[in-house]
Design a protein around this motif. Structure first.
Motif, mmCIF file in Angstrom:
data_model
loop_
_atom_site.group_PDB
_atom_site.id
_atom_site.type_symbol
_atom_site.label_atom_id
_atom_site.label_comp_id
_atom_site.label_asym_id
_atom_site.label_seq_id
_atom_site.Cartn_x
_atom_site.Cartn_y
_atom_site.Cartn_z
ATOM 1 N N GLY A 164 -1.945 -10.931 -11.355
ATOM 2 C CA GLY A 164 -2.287 -10.284 -12.391
ATOM 3 C C GLY A 164 -1.089 -9.384 -12.703
ATOM 4 N N GLY A 165 -1.402 -8.107 -12.520
ATOM 5 C CA GLY A 165 -0.497 -7.142 -12.973
ATOM 6 C C GLY A 165 -1.018 -5.703 -12.981
ATOM 7 N N ARG A 166 -1.849 -5.496 -13.872
ATOM 8 C CA ARG A 166 -2.477 -3.985 -13.885
ATOM 9 C C ARG A 166 -2.793 -3.616 -12.627
ATOM 10 N NH1 ARG A 166 -7.696 -1.939 -15.215
ATOM 11 N NH2 ARG A 166 -8.344 -4.043 -15.341
ATOM 12 N N LEU A 167 -3.485 -4.193 -12.045
ATOM 13 C CA LEU A 167 -4.139 -3.777 -10.859
ATOM 14 C C LEU A 167 -3.373 -4.262 -9.559
ATOM 15 C CD1 LEU A 167 -8.016 -4.087 -11.955
ATOM 16 C CD2 LEU A 167 -6.522 -1.991 -11.995
ATOM 17 N N ASP A 168 -2.337 -4.984 -9.707
ATOM 18 C CA ASP A 168 -1.723 -5.143 -8.351
ATOM 19 C C ASP A 168 -0.914 -4.224 -7.902
ATOM 20 O OD1 ASP A 168 -0.633 -8.364 -7.147
ATOM 21 O OD2 ASP A 168 0.947 -6.683 -7.299
ATOM 22 N N VAL A 169 -0.821 -4.331 -6.522
ATOM 23 C CA VAL A 169 -0.066 -3.038 -5.700
ATOM 24 C C VAL A 169 1.267 -2.998 -6.305
ATOM 25 C CG1 VAL A 169 0.289 -4.499 -3.831
ATOM 26 C CG2 VAL A 169 0.269 -1.995 -3.515
ATOM 27 N N VAL A 170 2.047 -3.947 -6.467
ATOM 28 C CA VAL A 170 3.258 -3.923 -7.027
ATOM 29 C C VAL A 170 3.492 -3.005 -8.273
ATOM 30 C CG1 VAL A 170 5.313 -5.338 -7.893
ATOM 31 C CG2 VAL A 170 4.118 -6.306 -6.110
ATOM 32 N N ASN A 171 2.520 -2.736 -9.131
ATOM 33 C CA ASN A 171 2.503 -2.132 -10.222
ATOM 34 C C ASN A 171 2.454 -0.634 -9.819
ATOM 35 O OD1 ASN A 171 2.695 -2.228 -13.273
ATOM 36 N ND2 ASN A 171 0.655 -1.670 -13.516
ATOM 37 N N ILE A 172 2.267 -0.190 -8.788
ATOM 38 C CA ILE A 172 2.503 1.253 -8.446
ATOM 39 C C ILE A 172 3.870 1.918 -8.907
ATOM 40 C CG2 ILE A 172 0.734 1.179 -6.884
ATOM 41 C CD1 ILE A 172 2.828 1.518 -4.519
ATOM 42 N N ILE A 173 4.627 0.990 -8.839
ATOM 43 C CA ILE A 173 6.151 1.264 -9.081
ATOM 44 C C ILE A 173 6.479 0.982 -10.640
ATOM 45 C CG2 ILE A 173 8.674 0.826 -8.673
ATOM 46 C CD1 ILE A 173 6.993 1.900 -6.420
ATOM 47 N N ASP A 174 6.550 2.166 -11.292
ATOM 48 C CA ASP A 174 6.949 2.140 -12.705
ATOM 49 C C ASP A 174 8.164 1.362 -12.996
ATOM 50 O OD1 ASP A 174 4.792 3.460 -13.465
ATOM 51 O OD2 ASP A 174 5.689 5.343 -13.258
ATOM 52 N N PRO A 175 8.158 0.257 -13.827
ATOM 53 C CA PRO A 175 9.287 -0.604 -13.963
ATOM 54 C C PRO A 175 10.337 0.036 -14.905
ATOM 55 C CG PRO A 175 7.631 -1.536 -15.017
ATOM 56 C CD PRO A 175 7.047 -0.468 -14.095
ATOM 57 N N ASP A 176 11.675 -0.432 -15.037
ATOM 58 C CA ASP A 176 12.405 0.190 -16.280
ATOM 59 C C ASP A 176 12.526 -0.835 -17.135
ATOM 60 O OD1 ASP A 176 13.776 2.755 -15.087
ATOM 61 O OD2 ASP A 176 14.151 1.426 -13.346
ATOM 62 N N LEU A 177 12.257 -2.203 -16.731
ATOM 63 C CA LEU A 177 12.106 -3.265 -17.643
ATOM 64 C C LEU A 177 11.155 -4.334 -16.882
ATOM 65 C CD1 LEU A 177 14.925 -5.371 -19.192
ATOM 66 C CD2 LEU A 177 13.340 -6.460 -17.803
ATOM 67 N N SER A 215 -6.975 -8.452 9.275
ATOM 68 C CA SER A 215 -8.313 -8.276 9.810
ATOM 69 C C SER A 215 -8.834 -6.902 9.446
ATOM 70 C CB SER A 215 -8.003 -8.244 11.161
ATOM 71 O OG SER A 215 -7.698 -7.323 11.866
ATOM 72 N N ILE A 216 -8.126 -5.879 9.026
ATOM 73 C CA ILE A 216 -8.616 -4.635 8.724
ATOM 74 C C ILE A 216 -9.104 -4.411 7.342
ATOM 75 C CG2 ILE A 216 -6.938 -3.742 10.239
ATOM 76 C CD1 ILE A 216 -5.221 -2.836 7.934
ATOM 77 N N HIS A 217 -9.175 -5.335 6.550
ATOM 78 C CA HIS A 217 -9.826 -5.091 5.238
ATOM 79 C C HIS A 217 -10.881 -6.435 4.983
ATOM 80 C CE1 HIS A 217 -10.176 -3.092 1.297
ATOM 81 N NE2 HIS A 217 -10.227 -4.291 0.799
ATOM 82 N N VAL A 218 -12.108 -5.732 4.119
ATOM 83 C CA VAL A 218 -12.940 -6.796 4.154
ATOM 84 C C VAL A 218 -12.518 -8.075 3.326
ATOM 85 C CG1 VAL A 218 -14.747 -5.009 4.132
ATOM 86 C CG2 VAL A 218 -13.462 -5.628 1.815
ATOM 87 N N SER A 219 -11.396 -7.953 2.526
ATOM 88 C CA SER A 219 -11.041 -9.391 1.764
ATOM 89 C C SER A 219 -9.798 -9.310 1.512
ATOM 90 C CB SER A 219 -11.760 -9.297 0.279
ATOM 91 O OG SER A 219 -11.169 -9.002 -0.752
ATOM 92 N N ALA A 220 -9.070 -10.493 1.513
ATOM 93 C CA ALA A 220 -7.691 -10.624 1.255
ATOM 94 C C ALA A 220 -7.257 -10.288 0.144
ATOM 95 C CB ALA A 220 -7.031 -12.168 1.755
ATOM 96 N N ILE A 221 -8.081 -10.195 -1.048
ATOM 97 C CA ILE A 221 -7.609 -9.916 -2.402
ATOM 98 C C ILE A 221 -8.525 -8.967 -2.880
ATOM 99 C CG2 ILE A 221 -7.305 -10.734 -4.842
ATOM 100 C CD1 ILE A 221 -6.668 -13.488 -3.855
ATOM 101 N N ASP A 222 -8.235 -7.599 -3.086
ATOM 102 C CA ASP A 222 -9.057 -6.535 -3.654
ATOM 103 C C ASP A 222 -8.257 -5.814 -4.675
ATOM 104 O OD1 ASP A 222 -10.657 -4.606 -3.784
ATOM 105 O OD2 ASP A 222 -10.840 -3.935 -1.814
ATOM 106 N N MET A 223 -8.480 -6.272 -5.803
ATOM 107 C CA MET A 223 -7.879 -5.644 -7.097
ATOM 108 C C MET A 223 -8.203 -4.407 -7.292
ATOM 109 S SD MET A 223 -6.256 -8.448 -8.115
ATOM 110 C CE MET A 223 -5.960 -8.406 -9.911
ATOM 111 N N GLY A 224 -7.190 -3.446 -7.681
ATOM 112 C CA GLY A 224 -7.310 -2.020 -7.759
ATOM 113 C C GLY A 224 -6.452 -1.287 -7.059
ATOM 114 N N LEU A 225 -6.010 0.116 -7.641
ATOM 115 C CA LEU A 225 -5.053 0.950 -6.987
ATOM 116 C C LEU A 225 -5.534 2.357 -6.398
ATOM 117 C CD1 LEU A 225 -2.542 0.476 -9.813
ATOM 118 C CD2 LEU A 225 -2.648 -0.999 -7.770
ATOM 119 N N ASP A 226 -6.884 2.412 -6.350
ATOM 120 C CA ASP A 226 -7.304 3.596 -5.779
ATOM 121 C C ASP A 226 -7.190 3.964 -4.451
ATOM 122 O OD1 ASP A 226 -8.239 4.135 -8.547
ATOM 123 O OD2 ASP A 226 -10.329 3.295 -8.158
ATOM 124 N N ARG A 227 -7.249 2.830 -3.748
ATOM 125 C CA ARG A 227 -7.179 3.084 -2.146
ATOM 126 C C ARG A 227 -5.677 3.098 -1.890
ATOM 127 N NH1 ARG A 227 -7.731 -1.199 -0.232
ATOM 128 N NH2 ARG A 227 -8.035 -2.309 -2.073
#
Length: 438
Positions: free
Chosen positions: A149-162, A14-26
């Motif tokens: 996706g990938g590029r803007l997904d929150v999981v992508n804040i962690i640099d993978p080794d593979l 409930s705390i964000h305007v949308s369930a999906i919000d692409m981007g890593l800035d926040r």
């Protein structure tokens, strides 16, 4: 008053305007404050696998994690969405995280979010919580499934080794684009310079190769560097000078081959014996998931796009022949529903084609709308089905719980029931059958 898990999940939705919000800035400032970014790990150096793709992410991540666990490595696995319980998303050595630990993580993430004065989506909050838990547990390996996706997904804040990209198909067009090159570019955003990249399909969009070349990534591709062949009792995996006869898992062999390639391309010390053990032990709920419930044989499959349904129908066709040999009087039933942003007509046409080709018998369809804001309405589902399926073969219900009970009443002990179309379809039907915990 302290929130229980159900209250936390409702609050975070409930705390964000949308369930999906692409981007890593926040999300990046919050992750940085919590020390979740690799630059702050200070000696905690788990090996990170990140897996993106249109289909097969769940099977691939589950297999990688099981092989690493069989090697004696403390292994964290993050997947989404869940089927019945939210705790399914966060596992350490195969064990779901406890509700108490999740709540503690949510409290930590919420305080950091407030400190930074930003709003985070449900998925961003829950992903950061998983990462915080993995760090607290000092896991040796993290296996991370990209959500969208990938590029803007929150999981992508962690640099993978593979990085692994299982395949590229048309899905989530509102966020990723309506063509394979655009979608491929988004998913290729998980690549980093000089790391191994597993490409799990025989052909990828040009944008994927362009990204790999620009980063000088070490590409290992199905059909080019490795391949597999199914045999009667086992399957053969081949990579350059390595050829191994391996046990069949209860998952797609292509996804298994991609997972094996990932662990072999990593810097981890993975033996062939560990690979064999992992393949024998790996399980994934909702992927051609066979269960006996209420004295009925069920198959639950979350397939919801063209590639997913192709896999389901291939598996189902083989299984039906074997099943009917043992139970010649068996009938086939479908429990079906989908989300409104999926290509429902294409899915139904694929099933119809399997029926027309006599690979499958005509089935009774029990349908209802999913209890979700993105659900396709019952009238729309019915309209699409009526174009391909005889009206007398379709039974409608007010909700999937009723549809689940309805298909049980309509079937006998010998019959086969296939529930498919969405994670939500499977989750709601399983909840009706076995109950639900948050």
């Amino acid at each position: 008053m302290k929130k229980n898990l159900s209250q936390w999940l409702e609050y975070m939705g409930s705390i964000h305007v949308s369930a999906i919000d692409m981007g890593l800035d926040r999300v990046l400032p919050v992750a940085d404050e919590l020390g979740l970014l690799k630059s702050a790990w200070q000696g905690k150096c788990p090996y990170v696998f990140t897996v993106a793709g249109t289909n097969g992410k769940g099977s691939t991540t589950a297999t990688i994690a099981q092989i690493c666990q069989a090697s004696g490595l403390k292994t964290a696995l993050y997947q989404s969405p869940h089927l019945v319980s939210f705790t399914e998303r966060v596992r350490i050595d195969g064990v779901e995280i406890s509700e108490d630990n999740l709540i503690k993580a949510f409290e930590v993430i919420e305080q950091a979010r407030l400190n930074k004065g930003v709003s985070l989506s449900f998925f961003e909050m829950t992903t950061l919580a998983a990462f915080w838990l993995f760090l607290q547990a000092n896991c040796d390996v993290w296996v991370l499934e990209i959500g969208l996706g990938g590029r803007l997904d929150v999981v992508n804040i962690i640099d993978p080794d593979l990085a692994v990209i299982t395949n590229i198909g048309i899905d989530h067009v509102d966020w990723l684009g309506d063509n394979l090159d655009d979608i491929g570019r988004e998913k290729a955003g998980i690549m980093r310079a000089d790391i191994p990249v597993i490409l799990g399909e025989y052909q990828m969009p040009a944008s994927v190769y362009e990204q790999a070349k620009s980063l000088d990534a070490k590409v290992c591709q199905l059909g080019v560097h490795y391949d597999y062949q199914e045999n009667l009792e086992n399957w053969t995996y081949g990579l350059s000078a390595i050829t191994a006869s391996l046990p069949k898992p209860n998952l797609s062999l292509k996804n298994a081959a991609n997972a094996v390639s990932a662990v072999l391309a990593s810097s981890l010390n993975i033996s062939v014996n560990a690979i064999k053990t992992g393949l024998q032990q790996v399980q994934l709920a909702g992927r051609f998931d066979k269960r006996v419930l209420e004295n009925r044989q069920w198959i639950f499959d979350v397939g919801h796009n063209e590639a997913g349904i192709i896999f389901l129908l291939e598996q189902l066709t083989r299984y039906w022949k074997e099943y009917q040999t043992n139970k010649p009087n068996a009938n086939l039933f479908f429990l079906f529903s989908m989300l409104g942003d999926k290509d429902v007509p294409s899915v139904i046409k694929q099933v119809r084609q399997a029926i027309d080709e006599q690979a499958l018998p005509q089935a009774m369809w029990h349908i209802a709308a999913i209890d979700h804001q993105r659900a396709m309405s019952l009238p729309c589902l019915l309209d699409y089905l009526n174009k391909e399926i005889e009206p007398e073969c379709i039974i409608t219900y007010d909700n999937l719980a009723q549809a689940t009970q309805g298909v049980i009443k309509a079937s006998s002990d010998d019959d086969l029931i296939v529930a498919f179309g969405s994670f939500h379809t499977i989750g709601e039907s399983l909840t009706a059958l076995i109950g639900k915990s948050f």
